[in-house]
Write a protein that holds these residues in place. Structure first.
Motif, PDB file in Angstrom:
ATOM      1  N   ARG A 109       0.822  -1.211   0.000  1.00 34.52           N
ATOM      2  CA  ARG A 109       0.000   0.000   0.000  1.00 34.52           C
ATOM      3  C   ARG A 109       0.857   1.262   0.000  1.00 34.52           C
ATOM      4  NH1 ARG A 109      -5.545  -0.886   3.492  1.00 34.52           N
ATOM      5  NH2 ARG A 109      -5.904  -3.069   2.937  1.00 34.52           N
ATOM      6  N   LEU A 110       1.877   1.289   0.822  1.00 30.75           N
ATOM      7  CA  LEU A 110       2.723   2.475   0.875  1.00 30.75           C
ATOM      8  C   LEU A 110       3.493   2.663  -0.424  1.00 30.75           C
ATOM      9  CD1 LEU A 110       4.081   2.150   4.519  1.00 30.75           C
ATOM     10  CD2 LEU A 110       2.557   3.931   3.658  1.00 30.75           C
ATOM     11  N   HIS A 175      10.885   6.529   9.304  1.00 32.02           N
ATOM     12  CA  HIS A 175      11.518   5.216   9.456  1.00 32.02           C
ATOM     13  C   HIS A 175      10.674   4.364  10.382  1.00 32.02           C
ATOM     14  CE1 HIS A 175      14.506   2.065   9.812  1.00 32.02           C
ATOM     15  NE2 HIS A 175      14.423   2.161  11.132  1.00 32.02           N
ATOM     16  N   VAL A 176      10.359   3.146   9.953  1.00 35.22           N
ATOM     17  CA  VAL A 176       9.545   2.218  10.723  1.00 35.22           C
ATOM     18  C   VAL A 176      10.438   1.138  11.320  1.00 35.22           C
ATOM     19  CG1 VAL A 176       7.608   0.600  10.656  1.00 35.22           C
ATOM     20  CG2 VAL A 176       7.600   2.620   9.154  1.00 35.22           C
ATOM     21  N   ALA A 195       8.570   5.874  13.371  1.00 32.03           N
ATOM     22  CA  ALA A 195       7.338   5.151  13.653  1.00 32.03           C
ATOM     23  C   ALA A 195       7.745   3.863  14.358  1.00 32.03           C
ATOM     24  CB  ALA A 195       6.568   4.860  12.376  1.00 32.03           C
ATOM     25  N   TRP A 196       7.352   3.735  15.615  1.00 28.76           N
ATOM     26  CA  TRP A 196       7.800   2.625  16.454  1.00 28.76           C
ATOM     27  C   TRP A 196       6.750   1.531  16.503  1.00 28.76           C
ATOM     28  CZ3 TRP A 196       6.329   2.005  21.998  1.00 28.76           C
ATOM     29  CH2 TRP A 196       7.007   0.928  22.598  1.00 28.76           C
ATOM     30  N   ALA A 216      -1.353  -1.022  11.108  1.00 26.56           N
ATOM     31  CA  ALA A 216      -1.605   0.407  11.312  1.00 26.56           C
ATOM     32  C   ALA A 216      -1.101   1.244  10.137  1.00 26.56           C
ATOM     33  CB  ALA A 216      -0.957   0.876  12.608  1.00 26.56           C
ATOM     34  N   LEU A 217      -0.170   0.677   9.370  1.00 26.75           N
ATOM     35  CA  LEU A 217       0.367   1.409   8.219  1.00 26.75           C
ATOM     36  C   LEU A 217      -0.507   1.287   6.982  1.00 26.75           C
ATOM     37  CD1 LEU A 217       4.176   0.582   8.535  1.00 26.75           C
ATOM     38  CD2 LEU A 217       3.012   2.716   9.123  1.00 26.75           C
ATOM     39  N   HIS A 218      -1.559   0.489   7.050  1.00 24.56           N
ATOM     40  CA  HIS A 218      -2.475   0.405   5.915  1.00 24.56           C
ATOM     41  C   HIS A 218      -3.166   1.746   5.694  1.00 24.56           C
ATOM     42  CE1 HIS A 218      -2.807  -4.268   6.409  1.00 24.56           C
ATOM     43  NE2 HIS A 218      -1.567  -3.833   6.264  1.00 24.56           N
ATOM     44  N   GLU A 219      -3.340   2.496   6.770  1.00 24.77           N
ATOM     45  CA  GLU A 219      -3.787   3.892   6.710  1.00 24.77           C
ATOM     46  C   GLU A 219      -2.772   4.689   7.520  1.00 24.77           C
ATOM     47  OE1 GLU A 219      -7.800   4.333   7.971  1.00 24.77           O
ATOM     48  OE2 GLU A 219      -8.587   2.902   6.509  1.00 24.77           O
TER      49      GLU A 219
END
Length: 225
Positions: A109-110, A175-176, A195-196, A216-219
């Motif tokens: 997605r990203l 950065h994740v 992003a932790w 949570a990264l899907h949105e």
């Protein structure tokens, strides 16, 4: 006001994927296979890992040197450490990893509207096997192997290396990662937003975003603020 995010960097271990067998389990099996009485724990290895990066070329050489040194420091025969390292290598399969729930979908997605890269501590061959095992070996424009291509995280250098390769700016990059000792402080030192991926602990340092899971990264949270 923060710049819009157009680039996302990822950690690999315990962010995109996780081993099916823990390092502690593999080390126990290695001691059993060699018949050597355990003389160090997995955290001793992890704590000493970075000290051997600059003096070795592969993960196998690094582990052999590290285990031999741990043996010597404990008054044991360094050859016992080398034997345990060889058994550890036989037990550890870097393809035996599973993607964390939601990780592949998050990358897909990203990738539709962000540039994507990886900044990971770990040897190139080892980390490449993991990305291939979870089907993400072609998902990123750049993969920086911190400790090999640049100093290990939390040094900001590997993040700058990735930004230079992508020709992008730190203030538009997130950065994740899962680590409060390497990912979050390293990203912040390089001027990125962190992003932790939370583990239930109280974060210190405090990241820009806290993720309950990779789903949570899907949105993305930076698109909802």
């Amino acid at each position: 006001m923060s710049a819009p995010v157009d680039t996302v960097l990822f950690d690999i271990d315990d962010t995109l994927c996780a081993y099916r067998r823990s390092g502690a389990d593999v080390l126990t099996a290695a001691f059993e296979a060699t018949g050597v009485e355990p003389f160090f724990g997995i955290e001793d290895y992890y704590d000493r890992y970075s000290a051997f990066v600059d003096r070795t070329d592969t993960i196998h050489e690094l582990r052999t040197a590290c285990f031999a040194a741990l043996a010597d420091e404990r008054g044991r025969d360094p050859d016992h450490g080398r034997a345990v390292a060889a058994a550890y290598a036989d037990e550890r399969d870097h393809r035996a990893v599973d993607a964390l729930p939601g990780a592949r979908e998050a990358v897909d997605r990203l990738g539709a509207d962000h540039r994507l890269g990886v900044v990971t501590n770990g040897a190139p061959g080892m980390q490449a096997e993991k990305l291939a095992a979870i089907g993400l070996d072609d998902a990123f424009e750049v993969v920086v192997h911190a400790g090999y291509d640049a100093p290990a995280k939390p040094d900001p250098a590997p993040f700058h290396h990735a930004l230079d390769a992508l020709d992008t700016d730190p203030d538009s990059t997130v950065h994740v990662g899962n680590s409060l000792t390497s990912d979050v402080p390293g990203a912040q030192a390089a001027g990125l937003r962190a992003a932790w991926l939370a583990d239930g602990s109280t974060p210190d340092p405090v990241p820009a975003y806290t993720l309950d899971s990779m789903t949570a990264l899907h949105e993305p949270p930076w698109q909802t603020r």
